[in-house]
Design an enzyme around this catalytic site. Structure first.
Site, PDB file in Angstrom:
ATOM      1  N   LYS A 113       1.123  -1.244   0.040  1.00 32.10           N
ATOM      2  CA  LYS A 113      -0.053   0.132   0.243  1.00 32.10           C
ATOM      3  C   LYS A 113       0.725   1.614   0.133  1.00 32.10           C
ATOM      4  O   LYS A 113       0.595   2.014  -0.995  1.00 32.10           O
ATOM      5  CB  LYS A 113      -0.772  -0.125   1.406  1.00 32.10           C
ATOM      6  CG  LYS A 113      -1.258   1.245   1.841  1.00 32.10           C
ATOM      7  CD  LYS A 113      -2.118   1.351   2.803  1.00 32.10           C
ATOM      8  CE  LYS A 113      -2.000   1.560   3.737  1.00 32.10           C
ATOM      9  NZ  LYS A 113      -1.097   2.964   4.138  1.00 32.10           N
ATOM     10  N   ASN A 114       2.060   1.480   1.017  1.00 33.70           N
ATOM     11  CA  ASN A 114       2.535   2.522   1.113  1.00 33.70           C
ATOM     12  C   ASN A 114       4.330   3.210  -0.356  1.00 33.70           C
ATOM     13  O   ASN A 114       4.156   3.745   0.165  1.00 33.70           O
ATOM     14  CB  ASN A 114       3.469   2.023   2.380  1.00 33.70           C
ATOM     15  CG  ASN A 114       2.528   2.787   3.430  1.00 33.70           C
ATOM     16  OD1 ASN A 114       1.387   2.876   3.453  1.00 33.70           O
ATOM     17  ND2 ASN A 114       3.013   2.742   4.757  1.00 33.70           N
ATOM     18  N   CYS A 167      -5.769  12.662  12.604  1.00 34.06           N
ATOM     19  CA  CYS A 167      -5.765  11.181  12.686  1.00 34.06           C
ATOM     20  C   CYS A 167      -5.992   9.938  13.841  1.00 34.06           C
ATOM     21  O   CYS A 167      -5.244  10.982  14.748  1.00 34.06           O
ATOM     22  CB  CYS A 167      -5.311  10.484  11.172  1.00 34.06           C
ATOM     23  SG  CYS A 167      -3.714  10.168  11.800  1.00 34.06           S
ATOM     24  N   ARG A 176      -0.079  14.805  12.816  1.00 33.85           N
ATOM     25  CA  ARG A 176       0.846  14.562  11.897  1.00 33.85           C
ATOM     26  C   ARG A 176       0.651  15.292  10.486  1.00 33.85           C
ATOM     27  O   ARG A 176      -0.270  15.643   9.734  1.00 33.85           O
ATOM     28  CB  ARG A 176      -0.222  13.244  10.912  1.00 33.85           C
ATOM     29  CG  ARG A 176      -0.201  11.845  11.543  1.00 33.85           C
ATOM     30  CD  ARG A 176      -0.960  10.675  11.131  1.00 33.85           C
ATOM     31  NE  ARG A 176       0.133  10.104  10.488  1.00 33.85           N
ATOM     32  CZ  ARG A 176      -0.274   9.059   9.724  1.00 33.85           C
ATOM     33  NH1 ARG A 176      -1.539   8.724   9.566  1.00 33.85           N
ATOM     34  NH2 ARG A 176      -0.052   8.493   8.084  1.00 33.85           N
ATOM     35  N   ASP A 202       4.186   0.825  12.025  1.00 34.09           N
ATOM     36  CA  ASP A 202       3.346  -0.024  11.709  1.00 34.09           C
ATOM     37  C   ASP A 202       2.955  -1.386  11.919  1.00 34.09           C
ATOM     38  O   ASP A 202       2.205  -1.916  11.920  1.00 34.09           O
ATOM     39  CB  ASP A 202       3.659   0.088  10.155  1.00 34.09           C
ATOM     40  CG  ASP A 202       3.018   1.464   9.150  1.00 34.09           C
ATOM     41  OD1 ASP A 202       3.607   1.720   8.507  1.00 34.09           O
ATOM     42  OD2 ASP A 202       3.113   2.289  10.332  1.00 34.09           O
ATOM     43  N   ARG A 262      -8.898  -0.550   4.513  1.00 39.36           N
ATOM     44  CA  ARG A 262      -8.278   0.668   4.093  1.00 39.36           C
ATOM     45  C   ARG A 262      -6.673   0.403   3.546  1.00 39.36           C
ATOM     46  O   ARG A 262      -5.965   0.381   2.420  1.00 39.36           O
ATOM     47  CB  ARG A 262      -7.846   1.538   4.594  1.00 39.36           C
ATOM     48  CG  ARG A 262      -9.187   2.596   5.408  1.00 39.36           C
ATOM     49  CD  ARG A 262      -8.625   4.115   6.100  1.00 39.36           C
ATOM     50  NE  ARG A 262      -7.326   4.691   5.084  1.00 39.36           N
ATOM     51  CZ  ARG A 262      -6.686   5.309   6.070  1.00 39.36           C
ATOM     52  NH1 ARG A 262      -8.009   5.932   7.079  1.00 39.36           N
ATOM     53  NH2 ARG A 262      -5.926   5.825   5.298  1.00 39.36           N
TER      54      ARG A 262
HETATM   55  C1  EPZ Z   1       4.535   6.676   5.894  1.00 40.13           C
HETATM   56  O1  EPZ Z   1       3.719   8.015   7.042  1.00 40.13           O
HETATM   57  C2  EPZ Z   1       3.232   5.625   6.314  1.00 40.13           C
HETATM   58  N1  EPZ Z   1       2.451   6.110   4.978  1.00 40.13           N
HETATM   59  C3  EPZ Z   1       2.380   5.485   8.041  1.00 40.13           C
HETATM   60  O2  EPZ Z   1       1.600   4.080   7.739  1.00 40.13           O
HETATM   61  C4  EPZ Z   1       3.845   4.856   8.811  1.00 40.13           C
HETATM   62  O3  EPZ Z   1       3.510   4.621   9.645  1.00 40.13           O
HETATM   63  C5  EPZ Z   1       4.693   6.173   8.739  1.00 40.13           C
HETATM   64  O4  EPZ Z   1       4.955   6.526   7.555  1.00 40.13           O
HETATM   65  C6  EPZ Z   1       5.726   6.210   9.683  1.00 40.13           C
HETATM   66  O5  EPZ Z   1       6.851   4.388   8.839  1.00 40.13           O
HETATM   67  C7  EPZ Z   1       2.479   5.906   4.133  1.00 40.13           C
HETATM   68  O6  EPZ Z   1       3.053   5.921   3.752  1.00 40.13           O
HETATM   69  C8  EPZ Z   1       1.383   6.440   2.719  1.00 40.13           C
HETATM   70  P1  EPZ Z   1       5.823  10.684   8.031  1.00 40.13           P
HETATM   71  P2  EPZ Z   1       3.863   9.704   7.353  1.00 40.13           P
HETATM   72  O7  EPZ Z   1       5.669  11.480   7.256  1.00 40.13           O
HETATM   73  O8  EPZ Z   1       4.617  10.032   5.394  1.00 40.13           O
HETATM   74  C9  EPZ Z   1       5.871  13.761  11.942  1.00 40.13           C
HETATM   75  C10 EPZ Z   1      -0.029   2.202   7.779  1.00 40.13           C
HETATM   76  O9  EPZ Z   1      -0.818   2.282   9.191  1.00 40.13           O
HETATM   77  N2  EPZ Z   1       5.728  14.568  10.955  1.00 40.13           N
HETATM   78  O10 EPZ Z   1       7.017   9.204   8.333  1.00 40.13           O
HETATM   79  O11 EPZ Z   1       2.729  10.416   7.171  1.00 40.13           O
HETATM   80  C11 EPZ Z   1       4.555  13.085  11.729  1.00 40.13           C
HETATM   81  O12 EPZ Z   1       4.114  13.898  13.084  1.00 40.13           O
HETATM   82  C12 EPZ Z   1       0.356   3.806   7.469  1.00 40.13           C
HETATM   83  O13 EPZ Z   1       0.265   2.333   6.793  1.00 40.13           O
HETATM   84  C13 EPZ Z   1       5.817  16.211  11.010  1.00 40.13           C
HETATM   85  O14 EPZ Z   1       5.802  16.734  12.118  1.00 40.13           O
HETATM   86  O15 EPZ Z   1       4.120   9.149   8.500  1.00 40.13           O
HETATM   87  C14 EPZ Z   1       5.296  11.963  12.737  1.00 40.13           C
HETATM   88  O16 EPZ Z   1       5.001  11.564  14.146  1.00 40.13           O
HETATM   89  C15 EPZ Z   1       0.526   4.990   9.204  1.00 40.13           C
HETATM   90  N3  EPZ Z   1       5.972  17.268   9.638  1.00 40.13           N
HETATM   91  C16 EPZ Z   1       6.332  11.751  12.027  1.00 40.13           C
HETATM   92  O17 EPZ Z   1       7.099  12.850  11.288  1.00 40.13           O
HETATM   93  C17 EPZ Z   1       6.082  16.603   8.276  1.00 40.13           C
HETATM   94  O18 EPZ Z   1       5.844  16.921   7.495  1.00 40.13           O
HETATM   95  C18 EPZ Z   1       6.738  10.453  10.955  1.00 40.13           C
HETATM   96  O19 EPZ Z   1       5.623  10.726  10.141  1.00 40.13           O
HETATM   97  C19 EPZ Z   1       5.418  14.657   8.656  1.00 40.13           C
HETATM   98  C20 EPZ Z   1       5.721  14.094   9.639  1.00 40.13           C
END
Ligand code: EPZ
Length: 416
Positions: free
Chosen positions: A22-23, A116, A121, A304, A396
């Site tokens: 998915k990711n 969410c 996020r 995850d 999802r």
């Molecule tokens: C990706 O989400 C994945 N989703 C998530 O999988 C996964 O849990 C996550 O990476 C961490 O590995 C997809 O790839 C579609 P991040 P993402 O940006 O990119 C903070 C699942 O279950 N952050 O790596 O949204 C954020 O709040 C999903 O398949 C900021 O502060 O996660 C978090 O605490 C859930 N500012 C941390 O960084 C930003 O601009 C990591 O988030 C971006 C992120």
């Protein structure tokens, strides 16, 4: 509202094919916006978020021809450079159209994702990076409005590691004027899969999979064919389920080289894990031993997989500690596991679990994608029937999960 009715106490045996990730699929589908030719994708998983992304791209004007386990995307003519709130609110990954739209069309209007279940996020790192590349960005009425004559290369160092932040800026940089360096970039395998697809489209990218990615912008990208990588989280989810229920399962079309940390943890529970090419076999006899996990960016233990291992720990031998360092609220499954009799105490981002001999079936409620998987695993080991509600969360991110689990011997059925 659909539910899953699960009878616990059945071991898992047999083979299960792992679907496309998915990711990886979600960012790669957005990469189609970067070219005016066909991008043909194979091994697309059949799950709700992929369907949502297809609809999002179609409402912008992307032509999508769907085939069996694949689709061809053509973004030659777009009539709308916008990702509306009603689609973004259900799927945060919609933010991934931002970089490609600004890079190729010089404009984008993307709704802010909002929070969410697992945390606020924000997308500040996505925005900061695009501004560094010359985009003019205004946030108004809940939308990100970005414009740029042409993005230019930049040297960007992420304050923290962001998977989609890295992916969005890598896609934007592919068409920018000049060289972009992304420091403290995410190293997740899905980032590498996206980079491989972009390179097939003509992008010049080096270092994907390391914390420093260099992209030399080109004038245009062309179409390509790409097969989406296997889903490492679906793989881990099935393996943890078998380690919890006992039995012997083999994953096919899987990749073990991107699951080192998870496979090591599974061996720590006492499971026997064997790898042969794209097949991963796990055998578990008796009760698993409890394991400590601490989530962190790849290649460390994936956030995850945290909820799934917590479900295993609730019935494992001994105590365990689970530390969640990525998201500030990713313990929503704990209160539901406690309804099944699990002994878990939370202190901040740390959960302390005392393994019990048994859980008791009960009605529980899914709150987010991986929490749902955790409740399904717990339901398969609890005594009696467990009813998991709000399983749209599960749909999802997993392709036909109850069919796959039933084929392995689980007693699980969907009820309305
Ligand atoms: C990706 O989400 C994945 N989703 C998530 O999988 C996964 O849990 C996550 O990476 C961490 O590995 C997809 O790839 C579609 P991040 P993402 O940006 O990119 C903070 C699942 O279950 N952050 O790596 O949204 C954020 O709040 C999903 O398949 C900021 O502060 O996660 C978090 O605490 C859930 N500012 C941390 O960084 C930003 O601009 C990591 O988030 C971006 C992120």
């Amino acid at each position: 509202m659909q539910k899953l009715a699960i009878q616990g106490g059945f071991r898992l045996n047999g083979e299960v094919r792992i679907s496309g990730a998915k990711n990886a699929a979600l960012p790669i589908m957005c990469a189609s916006l970067l070219a005016a030719d066909d991008l043909h994708l194979d091994n697309l998983p059949d799950m709700h978020d992929v369907k949502t992304m297809v609809r999002l791209l179609q409402q912008m004007g992307v032509r999508v021809a769907e085939q069996v386990q694949g689709a061809t995307f053509n973004a030659a003519q777009l009539d709308k450079l916008e990702a509306p709130y009603d689609m973004v609110k259900t799927m945060r990954a919609a933010i991934l159209v931002l970089g490609p739209l600004v890079a190729r069309f010089g404009e984008a209007r993307v709704s802010l994702p909002g929070g969410c279940a697992i945390g606020s996020r924000p997308v500040d790192l996505h925005i900061k990076g695009l501004q560094a590349m010359g985009a003019e960005i205004h946030i108004e009425h809940g939308y990100i409005h970005a414009t740029a004559k042409r993005l230019h290369g930049a040297h960007i160092c992420f304050d923290l590691i962001s998977v989609t932040g890295t992916e969005n800026l890598m896609m934007a940089a592919a068409l920018a004027d000049g060289v972009t360096v992304l420091e403290n970039a995410a190293r997740e395998p899905e980032v590498v899969d996206l980079a491989n697809c972009l390179i097939a489209m003509g992008a010049k990218i080096e270092g994907a999979g390391t914390d420093k990615i260099t992209i030399i912008g080109v004038e245009k990208l062309h179409g390509a064919q790409h097969r989406v990588m296997p889903d490492r989280i679906e793989s881990g989810t099935f393996l943890v389920a078998a380690a919890a229920t006992g039995g012997r399962i083999t994953l096919t079309d899987a990749r073990a080289d991107i699951l080192d940390n998870v496979l090591d943890k599974l061996r720590e529970t006492g499971a026997r894990v064997e790898v042969a090419g794209d097949r991963i076999t796990l055998e578990m006899n008796g009760r698993p031993r409890a394991v400590n996990v601490r989530t962190a960016p790849y290649p460390a233990f994936p956030t995850d997989m945290q909820a799934q291992f917590m479900a295993l720990n609730t019935i494992a031998e001994g105590g365990s500690i689970v530390v969640e360092t990525i998201f500030e609220n990713r313990f929503m499954h704990v209160q539901e596991l406690q309804r099944l009799g699990a002994q878990i105490e939370i202190e901040g981002n740390t959960a302390v679990i005392n393994g019990c001999e048994h859980l008791e079936g009960a009605s529980v409620m899914a709150t987010d994608l991986r929490a749902s998987a955790s409740l399904v695993i717990a339901g398969m080991v609890a005594q009696g029937e467990t009813m998991v509600d709000r399983i749209y969360h599960l749909d999802r991110g997993y392709e036909h999960i109850e069919a796959k689990l039933s084929a392995l011997g689980a007693k699980i059925r969907r009820v309305s």
